[in-house]
Design a protein around this motif. Structure first.
Motif, PDB file in Angstrom:
ATOM      1  N   PHE A   2       1.007  -1.346  -0.148  1.00 32.45           N
ATOM      2  CA  PHE A   2      -0.066  -0.021  -0.056  1.00 32.45           C
ATOM      3  C   PHE A   2       0.982   1.479  -0.034  1.00 32.45           C
ATOM      4  CE2 PHE A   2      -2.327  -3.355   2.209  1.00 32.45           C
ATOM      5  CZ  PHE A   2      -3.494  -3.345   1.505  1.00 32.45           C
ATOM      6  N   ASP A   3       0.407   2.272  -0.714  1.00 35.32           N
ATOM      7  CA  ASP A   3       1.128   3.661  -0.666  1.00 35.32           C
ATOM      8  C   ASP A   3       0.154   4.661  -0.216  1.00 35.32           C
ATOM      9  OD1 ASP A   3      -0.351   3.810  -2.746  1.00 35.32           O
ATOM     10  OD2 ASP A   3       1.309   4.352  -4.231  1.00 35.32           O
ATOM     11  N   GLN A   4      -0.931   4.273   0.429  1.00 33.68           N
ATOM     12  CA  GLN A   4      -1.896   5.021   0.973  1.00 33.68           C
ATOM     13  C   GLN A   4      -1.856   5.381   2.316  1.00 33.68           C
ATOM     14  OE1 GLN A   4      -4.837   2.435  -0.635  1.00 33.68           O
ATOM     15  NE2 GLN A   4      -5.545   1.876   1.336  1.00 33.68           N
ATOM     16  N   THR A   5      -2.436   6.350   3.126  1.00 30.54           N
ATOM     17  CA  THR A   5      -1.992   6.737   4.511  1.00 30.54           C
ATOM     18  C   THR A   5      -3.211   6.039   5.191  1.00 30.54           C
ATOM     19  OG1 THR A   5      -3.414   8.730   4.193  1.00 30.54           O
ATOM     20  CG2 THR A   5      -1.159   8.939   3.790  1.00 30.54           C
ATOM     21  N   GLU A   6      -3.974   5.367   4.962  1.00 31.10           N
ATOM     22  CA  GLU A   6      -5.014   4.596   5.805  1.00 31.10           C
ATOM     23  C   GLU A   6      -5.380   3.584   5.274  1.00 31.10           C
ATOM     24  OE1 GLU A   6      -9.177   5.175   7.712  1.00 31.10           O
ATOM     25  OE2 GLU A   6      -8.046   7.038   7.372  1.00 31.10           O
ATOM     26  N   ILE A   7      -5.303   2.155   5.879  1.00 28.27           N
ATOM     27  CA  ILE A   7      -5.365   0.864   5.464  1.00 28.27           C
ATOM     28  C   ILE A   7      -6.671   0.068   6.499  1.00 28.27           C
ATOM     29  CG2 ILE A   7      -4.639  -1.219   4.788  1.00 28.27           C
ATOM     30  CD1 ILE A   7      -1.882   0.274   4.658  1.00 28.27           C
ATOM     31  N   SER A   8      -7.682  -0.161   6.136  1.00 26.21           N
ATOM     32  CA  SER A   8      -8.624  -0.823   6.750  1.00 26.21           C
ATOM     33  C   SER A   8      -8.450  -2.405   6.849  1.00 26.21           C
ATOM     34  CB  SER A   8     -10.055  -0.369   6.397  1.00 26.21           C
ATOM     35  OG  SER A   8     -10.405  -0.959   4.917  1.00 26.21           O
ATOM     36  N   VAL A   9      -8.665  -3.105   7.898  1.00 26.30           N
ATOM     37  CA  VAL A   9      -8.527  -4.216   7.943  1.00 26.30           C
ATOM     38  C   VAL A   9      -9.930  -5.028   8.668  1.00 26.30           C
ATOM     39  CG1 VAL A   9      -7.297  -6.462   8.898  1.00 26.30           C
ATOM     40  CG2 VAL A   9      -6.202  -4.327   8.380  1.00 26.30           C
ATOM     41  N   GLY A  10     -10.466  -5.965   8.037  1.00 22.10           N
ATOM     42  CA  GLY A  10     -11.702  -6.751   8.671  1.00 22.10           C
ATOM     43  C   GLY A  10     -12.359  -7.455   7.471  1.00 22.10           C
ATOM     44  N   ARG A  11     -13.435  -8.064   7.851  1.00 26.10           N
ATOM     45  CA  ARG A  11     -14.093  -8.963   7.228  1.00 26.10           C
ATOM     46  C   ARG A  11     -14.959  -8.445   6.169  1.00 26.10           C
ATOM     47  NH1 ARG A  11     -17.230 -11.162  11.063  1.00 26.10           N
ATOM     48  NH2 ARG A  11     -19.113 -10.085  10.142  1.00 26.10           N
ATOM     49  N   ALA A  12     -15.388  -7.469   6.064  1.00 27.67           N
ATOM     50  CA  ALA A  12     -16.163  -6.635   5.165  1.00 27.67           C
ATOM     51  C   ALA A  12     -15.363  -6.577   3.785  1.00 27.67           C
ATOM     52  CB  ALA A  12     -16.597  -5.149   5.412  1.00 27.67           C
ATOM     53  N   PRO A  13     -16.107  -7.011   2.467  1.00 25.49           N
ATOM     54  CA  PRO A  13     -15.348  -6.948   1.354  1.00 25.49           C
ATOM     55  C   PRO A  13     -14.676  -5.486   1.093  1.00 25.49           C
ATOM     56  CG  PRO A  13     -17.797  -7.198   1.011  1.00 25.49           C
ATOM     57  CD  PRO A  13     -17.598  -7.166   2.622  1.00 25.49           C
ATOM     58  N   ASN A  14     -15.270  -4.594   1.244  1.00 23.16           N
ATOM     59  CA  ASN A  14     -14.747  -3.209   1.153  1.00 23.16           C
ATOM     60  C   ASN A  14     -13.592  -2.728   1.737  1.00 23.16           C
ATOM     61  OD1 ASN A  14     -16.061  -2.754   3.493  1.00 23.16           O
ATOM     62  ND2 ASN A  14     -16.865  -0.954   2.940  1.00 23.16           N
ATOM     63  N   CYS A  15     -13.041  -3.730   2.724  1.00 21.37           N
ATOM     64  CA  CYS A  15     -12.031  -3.249   3.573  1.00 21.37           C
ATOM     65  C   CYS A  15     -10.603  -3.536   2.666  1.00 21.37           C
ATOM     66  CB  CYS A  15     -11.897  -4.256   4.849  1.00 21.37           C
ATOM     67  SG  CYS A  15     -12.709  -3.691   6.081  1.00 21.37           S
ATOM     68  N   ASP A  16      -9.716  -2.605   3.012  1.00 21.12           N
ATOM     69  CA  ASP A  16      -8.224  -2.852   2.125  1.00 21.12           C
ATOM     70  C   ASP A  16      -7.806  -4.320   2.274  1.00 21.12           C
ATOM     71  OD1 ASP A  16      -8.451  -0.125   1.220  1.00 21.12           O
ATOM     72  OD2 ASP A  16      -7.902   0.305   3.144  1.00 21.12           O
ATOM     73  N   ILE A  17      -7.661  -4.786   3.582  1.00 17.15           N
ATOM     74  CA  ILE A  17      -7.326  -6.136   3.583  1.00 17.15           C
ATOM     75  C   ILE A  17      -8.584  -6.934   4.088  1.00 17.15           C
ATOM     76  CG2 ILE A  17      -5.760  -7.775   4.953  1.00 17.15           C
ATOM     77  CD1 ILE A  17      -3.639  -5.295   5.192  1.00 17.15           C
ATOM     78  N   SER A  18      -9.247  -7.589   3.517  1.00 18.66           N
ATOM     79  CA  SER A  18     -10.395  -8.428   3.756  1.00 18.66           C
ATOM     80  C   SER A  18     -10.041  -9.884   4.235  1.00 18.66           C
ATOM     81  CB  SER A  18     -11.263  -8.591   2.544  1.00 18.66           C
ATOM     82  OG  SER A  18     -12.537  -8.921   2.926  1.00 18.66           O
ATOM     83  N   LEU A  19     -10.349 -10.141   5.385  1.00 23.18           N
ATOM     84  CA  LEU A  19     -10.135 -11.332   6.054  1.00 23.18           C
ATOM     85  C   LEU A  19     -11.125 -12.383   6.122  1.00 23.18           C
ATOM     86  CD1 LEU A  19      -7.806  -9.957   8.593  1.00 23.18           C
ATOM     87  CD2 LEU A  19      -7.018 -11.184   6.514  1.00 23.18           C
ATOM     88  N   ALA A  20     -11.561 -13.414   5.452  1.00 17.39           N
ATOM     89  CA  ALA A  20     -12.761 -14.339   5.597  1.00 17.39           C
ATOM     90  C   ALA A  20     -12.418 -15.145   6.869  1.00 17.39           C
ATOM     91  CB  ALA A  20     -12.655 -15.132   4.180  1.00 17.39           C
ATOM     92  N   ASP A  21     -12.888 -14.709   7.905  1.00 19.11           N
ATOM     93  CA  ASP A  21     -12.686 -15.209   9.071  1.00 19.11           C
ATOM     94  C   ASP A  21     -14.005 -14.696  10.043  1.00 19.11           C
ATOM     95  OD1 ASP A  21     -12.129 -16.515  11.447  1.00 19.11           O
ATOM     96  OD2 ASP A  21     -10.159 -15.648  11.882  1.00 19.11           O
ATOM     97  N   ASP A  22     -14.569 -15.618  10.598  1.00 21.48           N
ATOM     98  CA  ASP A  22     -15.719 -15.337  11.549  1.00 21.48           C
ATOM     99  C   ASP A  22     -15.382 -14.523  12.876  1.00 21.48           C
ATOM    100  OD1 ASP A  22     -17.742 -16.030   9.656  1.00 21.48           O
ATOM    101  OD2 ASP A  22     -17.851 -18.249  10.707  1.00 21.48           O
ATOM    102  N   ALA A  23     -14.090 -14.833  13.255  1.00 21.67           N
ATOM    103  CA  ALA A  23     -13.668 -14.283  14.450  1.00 21.67           C
ATOM    104  C   ALA A  23     -13.180 -12.680  14.192  1.00 21.67           C
ATOM    105  CB  ALA A  23     -12.457 -15.082  15.054  1.00 21.67           C
TER     106      ALA A  23
END
Length: 159
Positions: A63-84
């Protein structure tokens, strides 16, 4: 005659003083413009985050942006497929010339280097972030020379 000489010397001194003053202002103006453009053109250093997918494939996202979102949602920059992992679990944000990690009030919490993240924390290269069952490894560099998403075939895990 002496009055004309004194008047001429006063005029020359005033011109020299105003010339020096104008020269000083010009160089100060030029310095402020250069520093201003340096601040405007300053970018956050690139950050690489490596993680393993559910099928065991390892990935590195750059990434070269200043904000990166992490989560299960598909619109997150790092989308993690995990119920936890919460829909919007955590975020990495660059400010004050440092990368910070923030937990976004996730259900299961975020861990940084095996310690629970209580408040925002500065992160560095080699730090490990745990979100649910995923472990993300952070690499901060000025020049990460990989494509935005590539398999980690040659990249070994530091530590």
């Amino acid at each position: 005659m002496s009055g004309a000489i004194v008047l001429t010397l006063r005029i020359l001194a005033a011109l020299a003083l105003y010339g020096f003053f104008g020269w000083t202002l010009f160089f100060l103006y030029r310095e402020v413009r250069q520093r201003g453009s340096a601040v405007v053109n300053r970018r956050a250093p690139k950050i690489g985050v490596s993680f393993s997918a559910a099928d065991g494939a390892k990935f590195l996202r750059q990434f070269d942006q200043t904000e990166i979102s992490v989560g299960r949602a598909p619109n997150c920059d790092i989308s993690l497929a995990d119920d936890a992992v919460s829909a919007r679990h955590a975020r990495l944000i660059y400010h004050h010339s440092q990368w910070w990690l923030e937990d976004l009030e996730s259900t299961n919490g975020t861990r940084l280097n095996n310690a629970p993240l209580v408040s925002s924390a500065v992160i560095a290269s080699g730090d490990e972030i745990q979100c649910g069952n995923y472990s993300l490894l952070v690499q901060i560099a000025d020049d990460v020379l990989v494509a935005p998403t590539v398999p980690l075939s040659d990249i070994s895990r530091p530590r």
